[in-house]
Structures are given as structure tokens and as C-alpha cells.
Design an enzyme around this catalytic site. Structure first.
Site, PDB file in Angstrom:
ATOM      1  N   LYS A 108      30.888   5.121  37.346  1.00 23.73           N
ATOM      2  CA  LYS A 108      30.056   4.118  36.703  1.00 23.73           C
ATOM      3  C   LYS A 108      30.414   2.731  37.220  1.00 23.73           C
ATOM      4  O   LYS A 108      31.573   2.438  37.503  1.00 23.73           O
ATOM      5  CB  LYS A 108      30.211   4.168  35.183  1.00 23.73           C
ATOM      6  CG  LYS A 108      29.626   5.428  34.558  1.00 23.73           C
ATOM      7  CD  LYS A 108      29.562   5.312  33.047  1.00 23.73           C
ATOM      8  CE  LYS A 108      28.873   6.532  32.460  1.00 23.73           C
ATOM      9  NZ  LYS A 108      28.750   6.444  30.986  1.00 23.73           N
ATOM     10  N   THR A 109      29.392   1.890  37.347  1.00 20.72           N
ATOM     11  CA  THR A 109      29.580   0.502  37.757  1.00 20.72           C
ATOM     12  C   THR A 109      28.924  -0.380  36.698  1.00 20.72           C
ATOM     13  O   THR A 109      28.400   0.116  35.694  1.00 20.72           O
ATOM     14  CB  THR A 109      28.917   0.233  39.120  1.00 20.72           C
ATOM     15  OG1 THR A 109      27.486   0.364  38.971  1.00 20.72           O
ATOM     16  CG2 THR A 109      29.407   1.224  40.169  1.00 20.72           C
TER      17      THR A 109
ATOM     18  N   ARG B 226      22.484  13.480  21.054  1.00 15.55           N
ATOM     19  CA  ARG B 226      21.664  12.975  22.155  1.00 15.55           C
ATOM     20  C   ARG B 226      20.208  12.862  21.712  1.00 15.55           C
ATOM     21  O   ARG B 226      19.754  13.581  20.828  1.00 15.55           O
ATOM     22  CB  ARG B 226      21.719  13.929  23.351  1.00 15.55           C
ATOM     23  CG  ARG B 226      23.098  14.171  23.902  1.00 15.55           C
ATOM     24  CD  ARG B 226      22.980  15.018  25.140  1.00 15.55           C
ATOM     25  NE  ARG B 226      24.277  15.512  25.576  1.00 15.55           N
ATOM     26  CZ  ARG B 226      24.570  15.778  26.843  1.00 15.55           C
ATOM     27  NH1 ARG B 226      23.693  15.583  27.773  1.00 15.55           N
ATOM     28  NH2 ARG B 226      25.757  16.240  27.171  1.00 15.55           N
TER      29      ARG B 226
ATOM     30  N   LYS C   3      36.255   7.187  32.665  1.00 20.06           N
ATOM     31  CA  LYS C   3      35.425   8.060  33.485  1.00 20.06           C
ATOM     32  C   LYS C   3      35.013   7.353  34.767  1.00 20.06           C
ATOM     33  O   LYS C   3      34.596   6.192  34.742  1.00 20.06           O
ATOM     34  CB  LYS C   3      34.161   8.491  32.722  1.00 20.06           C
ATOM     35  CG  LYS C   3      34.385   9.689  31.807  1.00 20.06           C
ATOM     36  CD  LYS C   3      33.056  10.224  31.291  1.00 20.06           C
ATOM     37  CE  LYS C   3      33.282  11.477  30.458  1.00 20.06           C
ATOM     38  NZ  LYS C   3      31.999  12.022  29.958  1.00 20.06           N
TER      39      LYS C   3
ATOM     40  N   THR D 166      19.817  16.189  32.136  1.00 21.36           N
ATOM     41  CA  THR D 166      19.572  14.996  31.321  1.00 21.36           C
ATOM     42  C   THR D 166      18.915  13.877  32.125  1.00 21.36           C
ATOM     43  O   THR D 166      18.458  12.886  31.574  1.00 21.36           O
ATOM     44  CB  THR D 166      20.900  14.471  30.723  1.00 21.36           C
ATOM     45  OG1 THR D 166      21.857  14.326  31.777  1.00 21.36           O
ATOM     46  CG2 THR D 166      21.445  15.469  29.699  1.00 21.36           C
TER      47      THR D 166
ATOM     48  N   ASP E 273      36.037  19.615  29.285  1.00 20.23           N
ATOM     49  CA  ASP E 273      35.345  19.482  28.000  1.00 20.23           C
ATOM     50  C   ASP E 273      34.493  20.708  27.674  1.00 20.23           C
ATOM     51  O   ASP E 273      33.949  20.817  26.573  1.00 20.23           O
ATOM     52  CB  ASP E 273      34.480  18.214  27.983  1.00 20.23           C
ATOM     53  CG  ASP E 273      33.431  18.186  29.092  1.00 20.23           C
ATOM     54  OD1 ASP E 273      33.514  19.017  30.028  1.00 20.23           O
ATOM     55  OD2 ASP E 273      32.527  17.334  29.032  1.00 20.23           O
TER      56      ASP E 273
ATOM     57  N   LYS F 139      30.797  14.295  23.162  1.00 16.90           N
ATOM     58  CA  LYS F 139      29.866  13.264  22.725  1.00 16.90           C
ATOM     59  C   LYS F 139      30.191  12.845  21.291  1.00 16.90           C
ATOM     60  O   LYS F 139      30.493  13.673  20.443  1.00 16.90           O
ATOM     61  CB  LYS F 139      28.425  13.765  22.781  1.00 16.90           C
ATOM     62  CG  LYS F 139      27.994  14.251  24.167  1.00 16.90           C
ATOM     63  CD  LYS F 139      27.972  13.123  25.167  1.00 16.90           C
ATOM     64  CE  LYS F 139      27.598  13.614  26.548  1.00 16.90           C
ATOM     65  NZ  LYS F 139      27.671  12.539  27.555  1.00 16.90           N
TER      66      LYS F 139
ATOM     67  N   HIS G  46      24.767  12.781  39.284  1.00 16.18           N
ATOM     68  CA  HIS G  46      25.541  11.572  39.560  1.00 16.18           C
ATOM     69  C   HIS G  46      26.951  11.968  39.978  1.00 16.18           C
ATOM     70  O   HIS G  46      27.286  13.159  40.065  1.00 16.18           O
ATOM     71  CB  HIS G  46      25.549  10.632  38.345  1.00 16.18           C
ATOM     72  CG  HIS G  46      26.001  11.257  37.067  1.00 16.18           C
ATOM     73  ND1 HIS G  46      27.305  11.657  36.841  1.00 16.18           N
ATOM     74  CD2 HIS G  46      25.323  11.572  35.935  1.00 16.18           C
ATOM     75  CE1 HIS G  46      27.424  12.159  35.638  1.00 16.18           C
ATOM     76  NE2 HIS G  46      26.235  12.137  35.057  1.00 16.18           N
TER      77      HIS G  46
ATOM     78  N   HIS H 127      29.031  14.720  38.364  1.00 21.46           N
ATOM     79  CA  HIS H 127      28.694  16.119  38.590  1.00 21.46           C
ATOM     80  C   HIS H 127      29.352  16.690  39.846  1.00 21.46           C
ATOM     81  O   HIS H 127      29.402  17.910  40.018  1.00 21.46           O
ATOM     82  CB  HIS H 127      27.170  16.284  38.760  1.00 21.46           C
ATOM     83  CG  HIS H 127      26.395  16.035  37.503  1.00 21.46           C
ATOM     84  ND1 HIS H 127      25.519  14.979  37.372  1.00 21.46           N
ATOM     85  CD2 HIS H 127      26.350  16.709  36.326  1.00 21.46           C
ATOM     86  CE1 HIS H 127      24.961  15.017  36.175  1.00 21.46           C
ATOM     87  NE2 HIS H 127      25.454  16.046  35.514  1.00 21.46           N
TER      88      HIS H 127
ATOM     89  N   GLN I 280      24.773  28.663  25.260  1.00 17.78           N
ATOM     90  CA  GLN I 280      25.571  28.692  26.489  1.00 17.78           C
ATOM     91  C   GLN I 280      26.370  29.992  26.577  1.00 17.78           C
ATOM     92  O   GLN I 280      26.519  30.559  27.664  1.00 17.78           O
ATOM     93  CB  GLN I 280      26.522  27.496  26.564  1.00 17.78           C
ATOM     94  CG  GLN I 280      27.319  27.476  27.885  1.00 17.78           C
ATOM     95  CD  GLN I 280      28.041  26.178  28.115  1.00 17.78           C
ATOM     96  OE1 GLN I 280      27.575  25.105  27.724  1.00 17.78           O
ATOM     97  NE2 GLN I 280      29.194  26.245  28.765  1.00 17.78           N
TER      98      GLN I 280
END
Length: 425
Positions: free
Chosen positions: A233-234, A86, A230, A40, A195, A82, A45, A48, A174
Site C-alpha cells: 500500500k502507498t 464487508r 501490511k 473483491t 489468516d 477483518k 494486488h 496476493h 470455504q
């Protein structure tokens, strides 16, 4: 300690399809395991890293990992976890993302030799499939009732956003990946985040129907804080592994600021630190949280892992600068990152020529003092610093030799009151 025991004490086993049989399989001979990564973005990040390190753990235990980059599945997007559909990426953007993610995988896994890791793209085997062929070969082996029972599908169907047929089909793609990898690479294990449980079990069921083989699934918890948010993230967004998106300094700072309630879990999940050192860090954190021993070890380990020796050296040096270490041979970009929240003012570079810029005027331009008399008093008290070196001469004139980087000087008054002075031509 065998691999399953190691994963268990680290808290990395959330679900398995048959842990006893999986343990026997792993003990019998080297196995192949795969984890999929949807491209994506052109960089992985922090989120992962749980799965990247899972593949790495299997490889270090003697097994072969397959990192599957979803060039085909990325065209659709996984609905799991989600709340809405997307945005679809262009073919050109997807290819750039696949290449970027694939390159980063080589930092963590050994791809050399016959037993090395494999980097595969599911677009390579899906691009030749026609819609009718896929329905005939795969779709007929996939019961809709089983799909409807998966939490990832059911929750979206019940949501306001609903679920398109495109995303509904993701599970088939998948699941077929698992069948293809088993057939072509003798891969019998798929892992992923919690998930992904529905997608993994769908692949196991499809493998049983199409190949008549027992396949295995393993999920790890998602990387979250103690209150369920999660991690990774900032305020600026995701913490990326690409140094051009998240600098080694920012990456280091993210880990060193992890809460006490989360740090030991992060060490267990993301590092290869052994049990004895883990227990010692836990004891130190409990006895003296202020020392942040666990956070420092975590930050050092993760930054070295992702950015190498040069990255950790740069990050630790930047941290020392932030806390008063002498500044030399820095760049404008580094100082901007270190002092991102510090006020910045501009001055004419010509003022550094000739007699130079008087320190008293510089302090006022930077906004650290309101008057010349306040500047003189601060210098007399020994509370003025230029590039973290104390200024004792109130007649000091600034020249280009005083620049900490290409265009920046760092002024400080007292312990923590910083200001940047940028000299523009």
C-alpha cells in the site's frame, strides 16, 4: 533441495497440519493444491502475490495448482482478519472481478496440457445448491463448537462490530470448497495466508467427516514490513498488478524503495531467485546499503514478472529520466507519473509558433526563477535543462520540436528542481 525445504528456508511455512506426512505425500507422486482468491476487485494486488507465487512454486516442482476464484464466497466476504463486515458486491461487479482476476492468473501459471493449472470458480458448484440441501448435506457435518473456537470467528464476535450470520456461514462455504475439489479433482492440499488457518482446518475436518480422507493444510506468513504493517500500500492506495491502476513505473518504484530491513524477506517470499544469489545480495546490502543492490534486483525481477519485458524497459527508462536521463518519445501519461510531485504550469500552444517561446520567459512561467536576470544567470552558470538536456543559449526559442511528449516540456534548474510546462491549445 525439495519443495518443503525450499519453502522452509524462504520462511514461507507459517503453519502446517502435518509437515512430515505432507512431505511424504509430495515426494510420492504429483499432488493437486488449491488456493482461493476472493474477487473483491477486478485486479489482484501485491498482497496476493504471496499466494500466486506459492501456486507457481508447487507447479514448478511438478504439482498441479488450482487457482479458485470465489464467485460464490465473494458474495459474502471472508471475515478473517477483518474488523467489520464487508460491503456486498453486485452480481455484475462480481462477475467482472472474477474475469479480471482469472485473466491475470494466466500470467503466472501454466494452464496448458493435461497437467496444467486449473482456474475454477466456486459459484459453478454452489449455484445449484438450495439452502435446505446445503444444510442437510454439509451443515450437519459441521460442529458449531469447532467454528466458535476459530480465532477468525471468536475475534469478530468479541469486537464492537460483531458478526452477521452471513459472514458466520463463510467458513462452511470455504470448507465445502475443499471437499468438492478433493472429490472432483483429487485435491488434498489447501494453502493460504496465515489468516486463513481457521478456514483451512475447518475444510480438513469437513473432508474427514464427509469423505473419510486425510487432507492437508499449509499457510504462509502475511506480507508485512518489519514493524508489522501490511505491504503493498502507498499513499495512493493499493499497489495493483493491473498496469491501468498502477503503472509499471509506479510498480517498479514501490519495490526499489523497500526498506533495507524488509528487502531480503521480500526477495525470499516473492521471487524464485536461488539461494546462492540471495546470499550474495544479502552480503552486498550489509556491506554497502547505499548501492541498494537488493532493491534493484527485487524491483527488476518483480516488474518483469508482472509487466513483462516491455514493462521493465519502460519502468527503468522512466527511472533514468527521473534521475537526469535524456527525455525522448515519452507520453503525457508517462511524464505525469514520473513527475507526479513536480509543479506544473500551463502556457498557450500558440506561443510555440512563429519565433517561439523565449527560454527566459518559459523559466519564469514554470516558476523556476523569479526574474529574467535570475534566468540569464542560471543559463550562464549551466544549471538550466530542457528535457534533461543543458541549455547554453539564453536566446533559445522553444518550438513544438522541443516537446518531450504530446503537450509537455520538462524544465530543470540545478540537480533536482523540476517543473512541467504544459502547452494547451
Amino acid at each position: 533441495m525439495n519443495l518443503i525445504e525450499d519453502l522452509r528456508w524462504r520462511g514461507l511455512i507459517h503453519q502446517t497440519t502435518d509437515e512430515a506426512e505432507l512431505g511424504k505425500l509430495l515426494a510420492k507422486e504429483p499432488q493437486t493444491i488449491y488456493i482461493g482468491f476472493d474477487p473483491t476487485a477486478s485486479s489482484l494486488h501485491v498482497g496476493h502475490l504471496m499466494q500466486v507465487m506459492m501456486l507457481r512454486r508447487f507447479q514448478r516442482a511438478g504439482h498441479r495448482p488450482i487457482a479458485l476464484v470465489g464467485g460464490a464466497t465473494g458474495m459474502i466476504g471472508d471475515p478473517s482478519g477483518k474488523s467489520e463486515e464487508r460491503n456486498l458486491l453486485s452480481a455484475e461487479q462480481l462477475q467482472a472481478n472474477v474475469e479480471g482476476v482469472g485473466k491475470q492468473m494466466q500470467q503466472f501459471l501454466d494452464f496448458d496440457g493435461d497437467s496444467g493449472a486449473k482456474l475454477l470458480n466456486n459459484f459453478d458448484w454452489m449455484k445449484g445448491y438450495s439452502y435446505l440441501e446445503f444444510l442437510r448435506d454439509v451443515g450437519k457435518n459441521f460442529p458449531v463448537g469447532a467454528m466458535m473456537g476459530k480465532e477468525s470467528v471468536r475475534s469478530r464476535l468479541e469486537s464492537e462490530a460483531g458478526l452477521s450470520y452471513t459472514e458466520f456461514s463463510y467458513m462452511l462455504l470455504q470448507a465445502y470448497d475443499f471437499v468438492h475439489l478433493c472429490r472432483e479433482h483429487d485435491c488434498r492440499i489447501q494453502a493460504g495466508g496465515s489468516d486463513q488457518w481457521g478456514n483451512i482446518t475447518a475444510g480438513i475436518d469437513l473432508g474427514r467427516r464427509m469423505l473419510g480422507k486425510p487432507l492437508f493444510g499449509l499457510t504462509a506468513p502475511l506480507l508485512t514490513t518489519s514493524d508489522g504493517r501490511k505491504m503493498g500500500k502507498t499513499e495512493k492506495g493499493a499497489v495493483w498488478l493491473d498496469p491501468d491502476r498502477t503503472s509499471p513505473y509506479e510498480f517498479y518504484q514501490y519495490w526499489i524503495n523497500v526498506e533495507d530491513a524488509d528487502v531480503m524477506r521480500c526477495i525470499a517470499y516473492l521471487t524464485e531467485i536461488e539461494r546462492d544469489e540471495y546470499d550474495s545480495l544479502g552480503e552486498q546490502t550489509a556491506a554497502d546499503p547505499g548501492r541498494r543492490a537488493a532493491q534493484k534486483r527485487l524491483a527488476s525481477y518483480m516488474t518483469r514478472l508482472v509487466h513483462g519485458e516491455e514493462g521493465i524497459t519502460s519502468a527503468e527508462r522512466a527511472t533514468r529520466i527521473l534521475f537526469g536521463g535524456e527525455i525522448e518519445k515519452a507520453t503525457d501519461a508517462q511524464l505525469s507519473q514520473i513527475f507526479a510531485d513536480v509543479p506544473s504550469s500551463e502556457a498557450d500552444r500558440k506561443s510555440l509558433s512563429g519565433e517561439g517561446l523565449w527560454i527566459i520567459d518559459a523559466l519564469q512561467t514554470a516558476g523556476l526563477v523569479s526574474s529574467g536576470s535570475e534566468a540569464r544567470r542560471s543559463i550562464k552558470e549551466g544549471s538550466v535543462y530542457l528535457n534533461n538536456r543543458r541549455v547554453s543559449d539564453m536566446n533559445h526559442r522553444l518550438s513544438e520540436a522541443d516537446l518531450a511528449s504530446e503537450t509537455v516540456m520538462v524544465l530543470r534548474r540545478g540537480k533536482r528542481k523540476y517543473a512541467l510546462l504544459r502547452f494547451r491549445s
